[in-house]
Scaffold this motif. Sequence first.
Motif, PDB file in Angstrom:
ATOM      1  N   SER A  61      -3.866  17.435  -3.277  1.00  9.29           N
ATOM      2  CA  SER A  61      -3.745  15.982  -3.421  1.00  9.29           C
ATOM      3  C   SER A  61      -2.386  15.495  -2.926  1.00  9.29           C
ATOM      4  N   TYR A  62      -1.348  16.266  -3.235  1.00 11.37           N
ATOM      5  CA  TYR A  62       0.007  15.897  -2.814  1.00 11.37           C
ATOM      6  C   TYR A  62       0.105  15.871  -1.288  1.00 11.37           C
ATOM      7  N   THR A  63      -0.453  16.903  -0.661  1.00  9.90           N
ATOM      8  CA  THR A  63      -0.436  16.971   0.799  1.00  9.90           C
ATOM      9  C   THR A  63      -1.222  15.820   1.414  1.00  9.90           C
ATOM     10  N   SER A  64      -2.356  15.488   0.788  1.00  7.33           N
ATOM     11  CA  SER A  64      -3.191  14.391   1.281  1.00  7.33           C
ATOM     12  C   SER A  64      -2.447  13.058   1.201  1.00  7.33           C
ATOM     13  N   LYS A  65      -1.755  12.827   0.077  1.00  5.91           N
ATOM     14  CA  LYS A  65      -0.985  11.590  -0.080  1.00  5.91           C
ATOM     15  C   LYS A  65       0.162  11.529   0.930  1.00  5.91           C
ATOM     16  N   GLN A  66       0.792  12.664   1.181  1.00  3.65           N
ATOM     17  CA  GLN A  66       1.865  12.696   2.176  1.00  3.65           C
ATOM     18  C   GLN A  66       1.323  12.323   3.556  1.00  3.65           C
ATOM     19  N   LYS A  67       0.136  12.829   3.875  1.00  3.82           N
ATOM     20  CA  LYS A  67      -0.489  12.497   5.155  1.00  3.82           C
ATOM     21  C   LYS A  67      -0.788  11.005   5.239  1.00  3.82           C
ATOM     22  N   ASP A  68      -1.298  10.431   4.133  1.00  2.07           N
ATOM     23  CA  ASP A  68      -1.586   8.992   4.111  1.00  2.07           C
ATOM     24  C   ASP A  68      -0.324   8.168   4.333  1.00  2.07           C
ATOM     25  N   ILE A  69       0.782   8.595   3.729  1.00  2.00           N
ATOM     26  CA  ILE A  69       2.044   7.869   3.877  1.00  2.00           C
ATOM     27  C   ILE A  69       2.553   7.965   5.311  1.00  2.00           C
ATOM     28  N   LEU A  70       2.423   9.145   5.924  1.00  6.21           N
ATOM     29  CA  LEU A  70       2.853   9.306   7.309  1.00  6.21           C
ATOM     30  C   LEU A  70       2.045   8.408   8.241  1.00  6.21           C
ATOM     31  N   GLU A  71       0.725   8.347   8.011  1.00  2.00           N
ATOM     32  CA  GLU A  71      -0.126   7.482   8.831  1.00  2.00           C
ATOM     33  C   GLU A  71       0.230   6.015   8.623  1.00  2.00           C
ATOM     34  N   LEU A  72       0.533   5.661   7.371  1.00  2.00           N
ATOM     35  CA  LEU A  72       0.896   4.280   7.075  1.00  2.00           C
ATOM     36  C   LEU A  72       2.243   3.928   7.693  1.00  2.00           C
ATOM     37  N   ASP A  73       3.183   4.859   7.638  1.00  4.55           N
ATOM     38  CA  ASP A  73       4.485   4.633   8.275  1.00  4.55           C
ATOM     39  C   ASP A  73       4.315   4.413   9.775  1.00  4.55           C
ATOM     40  N   ASN A  74       3.372   5.147  10.359  1.00  2.00           N
ATOM     41  CA  ASN A  74       3.096   4.962  11.784  1.00  2.00           C
ATOM     42  C   ASN A  74       2.524   3.567  12.058  1.00  2.00           C
ATOM     43  N   ASP A  75       1.616   3.115  11.170  1.00  2.00           N
ATOM     44  CA  ASP A  75       1.056   1.766  11.310  1.00  2.00           C
ATOM     45  C   ASP A  75       2.148   0.706  11.185  1.00  2.00           C
ATOM     46  N   ILE A  76       3.041   0.902  10.224  1.00  2.00           N
ATOM     47  CA  ILE A  76       4.144  -0.039  10.018  1.00  2.00           C
ATOM     48  C   ILE A  76       5.046  -0.079  11.257  1.00  2.00           C
ATOM     49  N   LYS A 115       0.834  -1.199   0.000  1.00  2.00           N
ATOM     50  CA  LYS A 115       0.000   0.000   0.000  1.00  2.00           C
ATOM     51  C   LYS A 115       0.869   1.250   0.000  1.00  2.00           C
ATOM     52  N   ARG A 116       1.952   1.224   0.765  1.00  2.00           N
ATOM     53  CA  ARG A 116       2.847   2.370   0.791  1.00  2.00           C
ATOM     54  C   ARG A 116       3.487   2.597  -0.578  1.00  2.00           C
ATOM     55  N   GLY A 117       3.821   1.494  -1.241  1.00  2.00           N
ATOM     56  CA  GLY A 117       4.400   1.611  -2.581  1.00  2.00           C
ATOM     57  C   GLY A 117       3.440   2.266  -3.559  1.00  2.00           C
ATOM     58  N   TYR A 118       2.162   1.888  -3.470  1.00  2.00           N
ATOM     59  CA  TYR A 118       1.158   2.500  -4.339  1.00  2.00           C
ATOM     60  C   TYR A 118       1.001   3.987  -4.033  1.00  2.00           C
ATOM     61  N   LEU A 119       0.992   4.336  -2.749  1.00  2.00           N
ATOM     62  CA  LEU A 119       0.859   5.743  -2.367  1.00  2.00           C
ATOM     63  C   LEU A 119       2.066   6.554  -2.838  1.00  2.00           C
ATOM     64  N   GLN A 120       3.240   5.964  -2.726  1.00  2.00           N
ATOM     65  CA  GLN A 120       4.442   6.668  -3.178  1.00  2.00           C
ATOM     66  C   GLN A 120       4.407   6.885  -4.682  1.00  2.00           C
ATOM     67  N   LYS A 121       3.891   5.907  -5.420  1.00  2.00           N
ATOM     68  CA  LYS A 121       3.768   6.064  -6.874  1.00  2.00           C
ATOM     69  C   LYS A 121       2.778   7.180  -7.203  1.00  2.00           C
ATOM     70  N   ASP A 122       1.663   7.225  -6.461  1.00  2.00           N
ATOM     71  CA  ASP A 122       0.695   8.312  -6.652  1.00  2.00           C
ATOM     72  C   ASP A 122       1.353   9.663  -6.391  1.00  2.00           C
ATOM     73  N   LEU A 123       2.171   9.714  -5.354  1.00  2.00           N
ATOM     74  CA  LEU A 123       2.856  10.958  -5.002  1.00  2.00           C
ATOM     75  C   LEU A 123       3.809  11.385  -6.116  1.00  2.00           C
ATOM     76  N   ASP A 124       4.535  10.427  -6.670  1.00  2.00           N
ATOM     77  CA  ASP A 124       5.456  10.735  -7.773  1.00  2.00           C
ATOM     78  C   ASP A 124       4.692  11.209  -9.017  1.00  2.00           C
ATOM     79  N   ASP A 125       3.548  10.573  -9.290  1.00  2.00           N
ATOM     80  CA  ASP A 125       2.739  10.970 -10.443  1.00  2.00           C
ATOM     81  C   ASP A 125       2.206  12.390 -10.280  1.00  2.00           C
ATOM     82  N   ILE A 126       1.725  12.694  -9.074  1.00  2.00           N
ATOM     83  CA  ILE A 126       1.210  14.043  -8.813  1.00  2.00           C
ATOM     84  C   ILE A 126       2.318  15.073  -8.972  1.00  2.00           C
ATOM     85  N   SER A 127       3.502  14.742  -8.465  1.00  2.00           N
ATOM     86  CA  SER A 127       4.642  15.659  -8.575  1.00  2.00           C
ATOM     87  C   SER A 127       4.983  15.926 -10.040  1.00  2.00           C
ATOM     88  N   GLN A 128       4.954  14.873 -10.850  1.00  2.00           N
ATOM     89  CA  GLN A 128       5.230  15.041 -12.278  1.00  2.00           C
ATOM     90  C   GLN A 128       4.152  15.886 -12.964  1.00  2.00           C
TER      91      GLN A 128
END
Length: 209
Positions: free
Chosen positions: A139-154, A59-72
């Motif tokens: 959207s970028y900020t939202s994805k960053q928040k999701d990744i931070l929450e996921l990192d906390n879960d991990i 899931k984190r990998g998918y979120l990171q890919k979304d983040l990279d796509d948004i950045s592009q």
Amino acid sequence: LTNLKQLQQQVLQNQPLNTGLLTQAADVQLGELQSAYQSFYGEYLNYLSSVNNGFLLKKRGYLQKDLDDISQQQQQLKAQMDIEQRDLTLAEQEYNVAKKLLQEKAETPTQLRQEESQYLAKKTPLVQTEASLINGNDSYTSKQKDILELDNDIQQEKSKFLQALNSLISTTEDWKSKYILTASVAGRVSFQGIIQENEVLQPNQEVFY
């Protein structure tokens, strides 16, 4: 015990676990350690499914890919906005020239309205692009928040597994100190006296020398 400590190091160093270090829980018989091992093994399976190449990391990998796509996409929108800004500047210059010509009676009001219309037409896509950039930033900020929450879960799953692992290591070391005779140096040993098989030994009893 050696395998457990290897797992401990792998967790601490954020390495994938070597799943070959443990025997399946259904096949292992550990006597007094069985209960402690079963508790640990439940956390071990949960860690494997969620963190160790499990769904949380995927899931984190998918979120990171979304983040990279948004950045592009944001970079492309910025480049597009630069072009639209230059285009708008040219249209504004043409409009200002038309207003000046109208004051000098060298251009008709109809021509001025045409230049104004073109100027406003150039403004519309720029406003839309700016809105898209704002939405992209959200959207970028939202994805960053999701990744931070996921990192906390991990991290929580990792802490739970490490706690269970440390507990089993401690319990095993206690068991080892009670039931296994070890020497501090290599060498040969001799019996201190006559010892029968399955004989119960007393604490601090001299057995070998």
